[in-house]
Motif scaffolding. Structure first.
Motif, short mmCIF file in Angstrom:
data_model
loop_
_atom_site.label_atom_id
_atom_site.label_comp_id
_atom_site.label_asym_id
_atom_site.label_seq_id
_atom_site.Cartn_x
_atom_site.Cartn_y
_atom_site.Cartn_z
N PHE A 64 0.83 -1.20 0.00
CA PHE A 64 0.00 0.00 0.00
C PHE A 64 0.87 1.25 0.00
N TRP A 65 1.82 1.30 0.94
CA TRP A 65 2.68 2.48 1.05
C TRP A 65 3.64 2.58 -0.13
N ALA A 69 3.86 5.76 -2.53
CA ALA A 69 5.14 6.46 -2.71
C ALA A 69 5.51 6.58 -4.19
N HIS A 70 5.34 5.50 -4.94
CA HIS A 70 5.66 5.54 -6.37
C HIS A 70 4.77 6.55 -7.11
N SER A 71 3.47 6.47 -6.85
CA SER A 71 2.55 7.36 -7.56
C SER A 71 2.76 8.82 -7.16
N LEU A 72 2.86 9.07 -5.87
CA LEU A 72 3.04 10.46 -5.41
C LEU A 72 4.35 11.05 -5.92
N ARG A 211 3.35 -0.72 -12.87
CA ARG A 211 3.45 -1.59 -11.70
C ARG A 211 3.61 -0.76 -10.43
N GLN A 212 3.04 -1.29 -9.33
CA GLN A 212 3.16 -0.69 -8.00
C GLN A 212 2.72 0.78 -8.02
N TRP A 233 -9.23 2.68 -1.31
CA TRP A 233 -8.22 3.40 -2.08
C TRP A 233 -8.70 4.80 -2.45
N SER A 234 -9.99 4.93 -2.77
CA SER A 234 -10.53 6.25 -3.10
C SER A 234 -10.46 7.19 -1.90
#
Length: 263
Positions: A64-65, A69-72, A211-212, A233-234
């Protein structure tokens, strides 16, 4: 002394009423959510309790984290590049009518093209892992550019003439003349851009499926009809958006106060 006590009392009453209103509104919508979940099959619409339990479960997972972290990180990179380029071009357009003539069509296109269309085209150019960078850049750039350009055009001409008359240095002119006009627009851009960057970045990830990422997790939740996970998630995205918006607004407000005190 009595007036100060009265003022504090009034402020506390107002704050209590504000929190009371928010609590009532939250309770109302939670009740609506619960009612809809009872009316629909559990597989199609998770209840607030199920969503909360799923969110708590996600908070304990490393994936989850890692996805957040990847997206942010990538969304923030795209937004930062958009903010820097938007600010530079706003200044260039303010100084040159020719630059405005050249830049405006591109900005109008970026404002008008749907994010989904841009994502589909962008996937031809870049790997899906970087789609959120381009998408967040695509939506943040027009916001920053237009807001800062508006702030520059709203600079008081009399203040500019006064600065020239007193021969203020560049830094003094920036603090005394330009920042008072630009900073409110920059704050507005921050409030708008954070939410837009997250929404557009995640939308790009849902299409590109890197991915991730948050987008991948949302897509998998939808694919497996995990509505509790989808809602969880939303909610995480909403909380992130609100937290980042407040953090950025406070940061910009602190810089505004610091520069104003140094003027």
């Amino acid at each position: 002394m009595r007036s100060a006590v009265r003022c504090r009392t009034r402020v506390s009453i107002i704050l209590d009423k504000r929190w009371l209103r928010r609590t009532i509104a939250a309770a109302f919508w939670l009740a609506v959510w619960q009612g809809v979940s009872l009316a629909l099959p559990r597989l199609l619409f998770a209840s607030p309790v199920e969503t909360a339990l799923r969110l708590v479960s996600l908070l304990g997972e490393g994936g989850f984290w890692l996805s957040i972290a990847h997206s942010l990180g990538k969304i923030a990179l795209g937004a930062l590049l958009a903010a820097v380029l938007g600010a530079l071009l706003a200044v260039a357009v303010y100084r040159s009518d020719l630059m405005r003539l050249l830049i405006e069509p591109a900005v109008q296109i970026m404002k008008s093209v749907p994010v989904a269309c841009f994502v589909v085209v962008a996937l031809i150019w870049v790997r899906s892992a970087w789609i959120s960078v381009l998408t967040s850049f695509f939506v943040v750039f027009p916001v920053v550019y237009i807001q800062l350009r508006t702030g520059l055009y709203n600079v008081d001409e009399k203040m500019r003439e006064m600065a020239r008359a007193f021969r203020l240095r560049r830094r003094q002119r920036l603090q005394a003349v330009y920042l008072p006009s630009v900073m409110p627009q920059l704050l507005a851009a921050c409030r708008i851009a954070v939410g837009m960057a997250l929404k557009a970045g995640v939308a790009g990830e849902i299409i590109g499926l890197p991915r991730q990422s948050i987008g991948e997790q949302l897509y998998l939740s939808k694919l497996y009809l995990d509505t509790a996970g989808l809602f969880a998630w939303s909610i995480a995205i909403i909380v992130l958006s609100l937290a980042l918006e407040r953090l950025l607004v406070r940061l910009v407000g602190g810089l505004q106060q610091k520069w104003g005190d140094g003027a």
